[in-house]
Design an enzyme around this catalytic site. Structure first.
Site, PDB file in Angstrom:
ATOM      1  CG  ASP A 153      51.874  51.132  37.971  1.00 63.93           C
ATOM      2  OD1 ASP A 153      52.999  50.821  37.533  1.00 63.93           O
ATOM      3  OD2 ASP A 153      50.835  51.049  37.301  1.00 63.93           O
ATOM      4  CG  ASP A 158      45.619  48.460  43.938  1.00 67.79           C
ATOM      5  OD1 ASP A 158      45.898  48.727  45.120  1.00 67.79           O
ATOM      6  OD2 ASP A 158      46.373  47.787  43.205  1.00 67.79           O
TER       7      ASP A 158
END
Length: 198
Positions: A43, A153
């Site tokens: 990300d 995650d």
């Protein structure tokens, strides 16, 4: 099937199985400790704890390279529904691989050495129902589709999880721990630190 092929198949089945077992409530545990599933993400945003410069979606460099995590939403907000500045932003967890993993979803880790991760992002329920669809916080017997009350995650933008730790979505046990000093100082840079008053 010859004997060698049979042995390889059986070894593969045993090797691929999760090590955690379900308790009376259907929640996975390993040696009495709560288990969690893990995946990896890459990300380039500052995340749901605001760990980047204000008025920007750019993350701090450490939020890409350090051991940080986006846990399932009900862990992220300690049972609440917030997807921004969740109550567990800046919280640290020690993850210890069990040696197992969800069948078809990863591989056994190279090492069972635990590692500490800090919460800097959220894995929302919507769109992530398979892994992050728990409807209650840990301790309430609400599990994801894999049977785990918690999912982490793990940020892998710089390969820190896959290359440095050698983890490919291992099953882990988890426990809340105090953050190491370097992560504490980094958490103080995040926008949600000032919101939390920590």
């Amino acid at each position: 099937m010859n004997t060698l092929a049979c042995f390889v198949v059986l070894l593969g089945v045993v090797y691929a199985s999760p090590k955690c077992t379900k308790d009376a409530h259907g929640v996975y545990r390993f040696n009495g400790k709560p288990c969690a599933s893990t995946t990896r993400y890459d990300d380039g945003h500052r995340g749901a704890c605001g760990c980047g410069p204000a008025n920007s979606d750019t993350p701090f460099a450490w939020n890409l390279a350090d051991f940080v995590t986006a846990p399932n939403q009900k862990f992220f907000d300690d049972g609440g529904d917030s997807q921004w500045c969740g109550r567990n932003c800046g919280h640290c967890v020690k993850l210890t691989p069990t040696g197992g993993f969800v069948n078809g979803e990863g591989a056994a880790p190279h090492s069972l050495t635990p590692h500490i991760f800090m919460v800097t992002n959220d894995c929302p329920i919507q769109g992530n129902e398979e892994w992050c669809g728990q409807t209650g916080k840990p301790g309430t017997n609400h599990v994801n589709t894999k049977g785990y009350e918690v999912h982490f995650d793990l940020q892998n933008n710089k390969g820190q999880v896959s290359n440095q730790l050698g983890w490919n979505n291992p099953e882990v046990t988890w426990e809340s721990v105090a953050c190491p000093g370097d992560l504490v100082s980094k958490w103080h840079q995040c926008e949600c630190f000032s919101h939390a008053g920590k």
